[in-house]
Write a protein that holds these residues in place. Structure first.
Motif, PDB file in Angstrom:
ATOM      1  N   GLY A 178       0.886  -1.159   0.000  1.00  0.00           N
ATOM      2  CA  GLY A 178       0.000   0.000   0.000  1.00  0.00           C
ATOM      3  C   GLY A 178       0.922   1.205   0.000  1.00  0.00           C
ATOM      4  O   GLY A 178       1.846   1.284   0.813  1.00  0.00           O
ATOM      5  N   ALA A 180       1.615   5.371   0.201  1.00  0.00           N
ATOM      6  CA  ALA A 180       1.003   6.588   0.750  1.00  0.00           C
ATOM      7  C   ALA A 180       1.460   7.823  -0.020  1.00  0.00           C
ATOM      8  O   ALA A 180       2.603   7.903  -0.450  1.00  0.00           O
ATOM      9  CB  ALA A 180       1.398   6.737   2.216  1.00  0.00           C
ATOM     10  N   THR A 194      -2.427  12.075   2.527  1.00  0.00           N
ATOM     11  CA  THR A 194      -3.518  12.631   1.721  1.00  0.00           C
ATOM     12  C   THR A 194      -4.156  11.579   0.801  1.00  0.00           C
ATOM     13  O   THR A 194      -5.251  11.758   0.301  1.00  0.00           O
ATOM     14  CB  THR A 194      -3.007  13.795   0.847  1.00  0.00           C
ATOM     15  OG1 THR A 194      -1.851  13.338   0.125  1.00  0.00           O
ATOM     16  CG2 THR A 194      -2.627  14.988   1.699  1.00  0.00           C
ATOM     17  N   ASP A 195      -3.457  10.475   0.567  1.00  0.00           N
ATOM     18  CA  ASP A 195      -4.036   9.419  -0.275  1.00  0.00           C
ATOM     19  C   ASP A 195      -3.292   8.104  -0.025  1.00  0.00           C
ATOM     20  O   ASP A 195      -2.153   8.108   0.440  1.00  0.00           O
ATOM     21  CB  ASP A 195      -3.929   9.796  -1.760  1.00  0.00           C
ATOM     22  CG  ASP A 195      -4.881   8.981  -2.632  1.00  0.00           C
ATOM     23  OD1 ASP A 195      -5.731   8.233  -2.074  1.00  0.00           O
ATOM     24  OD2 ASP A 195      -4.786   9.088  -3.877  1.00  0.00           O
ATOM     25  N   LEU A 196      -3.973   7.007  -0.317  1.00  0.00           N
ATOM     26  CA  LEU A 196      -3.371   5.676  -0.192  1.00  0.00           C
ATOM     27  C   LEU A 196      -3.780   4.862  -1.400  1.00  0.00           C
ATOM     28  O   LEU A 196      -4.954   4.883  -1.790  1.00  0.00           O
ATOM     29  CB  LEU A 196      -3.930   4.962   1.045  1.00  0.00           C
ATOM     30  CG  LEU A 196      -3.419   5.381   2.416  1.00  0.00           C
ATOM     31  CD1 LEU A 196      -4.257   4.692   3.488  1.00  0.00           C
ATOM     32  CD2 LEU A 196      -1.958   5.002   2.586  1.00  0.00           C
ATOM     33  N   VAL A 197      -2.838   4.141  -1.979  1.00  0.00           N
ATOM     34  CA  VAL A 197      -3.161   3.307  -3.144  1.00  0.00           C
ATOM     35  C   VAL A 197      -2.622   1.909  -2.879  1.00  0.00           C
ATOM     36  O   VAL A 197      -1.457   1.749  -2.505  1.00  0.00           O
ATOM     37  CB  VAL A 197      -2.524   3.865  -4.439  1.00  0.00           C
ATOM     38  CG1 VAL A 197      -3.084   3.135  -5.656  1.00  0.00           C
ATOM     39  CG2 VAL A 197      -2.739   5.361  -4.567  1.00  0.00           C
ATOM     40  N   GLU A 198      -3.478   0.903  -3.059  1.00  0.00           N
ATOM     41  CA  GLU A 198      -3.068  -0.478  -2.808  1.00  0.00           C
ATOM     42  C   GLU A 198      -2.314  -1.031  -4.027  1.00  0.00           C
ATOM     43  O   GLU A 198      -2.833  -1.048  -5.138  1.00  0.00           O
ATOM     44  CB  GLU A 198      -4.314  -1.335  -2.486  1.00  0.00           C
ATOM     45  CG  GLU A 198      -4.035  -2.781  -2.104  1.00  0.00           C
ATOM     46  CD  GLU A 198      -3.194  -2.951  -0.835  1.00  0.00           C
ATOM     47  OE1 GLU A 198      -3.126  -2.038  -0.005  1.00  0.00           O
ATOM     48  OE2 GLU A 198      -2.587  -4.025  -0.693  1.00  0.00           O
ATOM     49  N   THR A 239      -6.195  -1.101   3.529  1.00  0.00           N
ATOM     50  CA  THR A 239      -5.779   0.191   2.949  1.00  0.00           C
ATOM     51  C   THR A 239      -6.994   0.985   2.460  1.00  0.00           C
ATOM     52  O   THR A 239      -7.079   2.198   2.666  1.00  0.00           O
ATOM     53  CB  THR A 239      -4.837  -0.055   1.746  1.00  0.00           C
ATOM     54  OG1 THR A 239      -3.853  -0.981   2.153  1.00  0.00           O
ATOM     55  CG2 THR A 239      -4.176   1.208   1.265  1.00  0.00           C
ATOM     56  N   ASP A 240      -7.942   0.307   1.793  1.00  0.00           N
ATOM     57  CA  ASP A 240      -9.127   1.006   1.265  1.00  0.00           C
ATOM     58  C   ASP A 240      -9.950   1.609   2.402  1.00  0.00           C
ATOM     59  O   ASP A 240     -10.491   2.712   2.274  1.00  0.00           O
ATOM     60  CB  ASP A 240      -9.999   0.042   0.445  1.00  0.00           C
ATOM     61  CG  ASP A 240      -9.308  -0.414  -0.840  1.00  0.00           C
ATOM     62  OD1 ASP A 240      -8.331   0.237  -1.246  1.00  0.00           O
ATOM     63  OD2 ASP A 240      -9.754  -1.421  -1.428  1.00  0.00           O
ATOM     64  N   ARG A 243      -8.149   4.619   3.739  1.00  0.00           N
ATOM     65  CA  ARG A 243      -8.260   5.683   2.733  1.00  0.00           C
ATOM     66  C   ARG A 243      -9.587   6.430   2.900  1.00  0.00           C
ATOM     67  O   ARG A 243      -9.647   7.646   2.796  1.00  0.00           O
ATOM     68  CB  ARG A 243      -8.181   5.044   1.350  1.00  0.00           C
ATOM     69  CG  ARG A 243      -8.185   5.998   0.215  1.00  0.00           C
ATOM     70  CD  ARG A 243      -7.868   5.240  -1.060  1.00  0.00           C
ATOM     71  NE  ARG A 243      -7.622   6.146  -2.141  1.00  0.00           N
ATOM     72  CZ  ARG A 243      -8.492   6.399  -3.088  1.00  0.00           C
ATOM     73  NH1 ARG A 243      -9.664   5.800  -3.084  1.00  0.00           N
ATOM     74  NH2 ARG A 243      -8.209   7.252  -4.041  1.00  0.00           N
ATOM     75  N   ILE A 246      -9.580   9.280   5.457  1.00  0.00           N
ATOM     76  CA  ILE A 246      -8.832  10.526   5.203  1.00  0.00           C
ATOM     77  C   ILE A 246      -9.853  11.652   4.965  1.00  0.00           C
ATOM     78  O   ILE A 246     -10.786  11.490   4.193  1.00  0.00           O
ATOM     79  CB  ILE A 246      -7.893  10.381   3.974  1.00  0.00           C
ATOM     80  CG1 ILE A 246      -6.840   9.298   4.247  1.00  0.00           C
ATOM     81  CG2 ILE A 246      -7.231  11.709   3.609  1.00  0.00           C
ATOM     82  CD1 ILE A 246      -5.976   8.926   3.042  1.00  0.00           C
TER      83      ILE A 246
END
Ligand code: UTP
Length: 295
Positions: A178, A180, A194-198, A239-240, A243, A246
């Protein structure tokens, strides 16, 4: 106006119900979380780390096939007696210490492996409406200050909100983690997320800071997890859920001090054994360069 006191972090969750496919066939009968590093299984290192962070209870999420974890934390008075009779005081003390730890560990079943987020959701009733730590069952961290304690200390500085343990990873490996996105704050090692992507491809990754095996979460994450649709790989992704928080509450990242070892793969496990041995006076000699040369 009085500022409400920060709720104490009373529990830690260790998700340990995964299939461990990267370590098959070894992990077929012996869960990877039972991989022995020096003189104790990985899960015991994790329970010790969680308790060093000040929690009262550790909730271990397991699959019905993972009975060895339960057995490790079940009292066996005959073994203590056998160690005493054999004149092995160090072993006897280690077994007594393990029994003390066992009193603080409880198990919850995740009967279907629906992903890390789902595993954490299984701990909801045990954790209750309070902040909690998550220590991944296959991530050991070697550090001066126990990693989970670093997160708890960060919470004392930052206040209420989620804190993710972060690690800088080579850009070409972003699709394993994941990742950040965020801005550094005035405190060294601390990021406002500010964002998270798996598991993004290197081209799509918003940076090179990976979520790395340790989390301090607020109970609102359970609400998110309950309504979350399956994400990457058809799994419920932690992670989702984070997210989704946030903007609703502060989500920070802490680049923790220490080195993480992924004991869920043969390479990472071997590296962990060597690294832990190098720093332990009982085992250091075995991994010294001269002894290695003779192997
Ligand atoms: P991993 O994705 O590394 O574990 O999850 P895995 O699925 O067992 O590994 P591979 O990829 O098949 O080899 C990180 C941690 O979360 C737990 C795992 O046991 C591991 O300790 N986990 C994962 C669960 O408890 N439940 C799940 O559904 C998935």
């Amino acid at each position: 106006m009085t500022i409400p006191a920060l709720a104490p972090v009373r529990s830690a969750v260790i998700p340990a119900a995964g299939f461990g496919t990267r370590f098959l066939p070894a992990s077929k009968a012996v869960p990877k979380e039972m991989n022995v590093v020096l003189d104790r299984p990985a899960v015991q290192w994790l329970v010790e780390e969680a308790l060093a962070a000040g929690v009262e209870e550790v909730v271990c999420i397991i699959h019905p096939r993972k009975a060895p974890l339960v057995r490790h934390f079940s009292p066996v008075p005959e073994l203590i007696e056998a160690a005493r009779r054999a004149g092995r005081p160090a072993v006897e003390a280690a077994l007594r210490r393990l029994e003390e730890l066992a009193g603080r560990v409880r198990f919850v079943e995740q009967s279907e492996q629906r992903g890390l987020g789902h595993a954490v959701l299984c701990a909801e009733a045990a954790v209750g409406d309070a902040p909690f730590l998550v220590l991944l069952g296959d991530a050991l961290v070697r550090s001066r200050t126990p990693c989970a304690l670093q997160l708890v200390q960060a919470r004392e500085r930052l206040g209420r909100g989620c804190i993710l343990g972060l690690e800088q990873v080579p850009r070409r490996l972003t699709d394993r983690y994941g990742i950040a996105a965020g801005e550094p704050t005035e405190i060294e090692g601390d990021w406002r997320i500010t964002d998270l992507v798996e598991k993004p491809t290197p081209a799509a990754a918003p940076g090179d800071l990976a979520v790395a095996g340790r989390y301090l979460l607020e109970p609102e994450v359970f609400e998110r997890l309950r309504t979350l649709a399956p994400g990457k790989g058809g799994e419920i992704q932690l992670t989702d859920a984070i997210r989704g928080l946030i903007g609703e509450m502060p989500v920070h990242g802490l680049v923790y001090e220490g080195k993480r070892y992924d004991i869920g793969s043969p390479e990472g496990y071997l590296a962990a054994c060597i690294a832990f041995a190098r720093r332990d006076p009982r085992f250091r000699k075995v991994v010294s360069a001269s002894v290695f040369a003779k192997c």
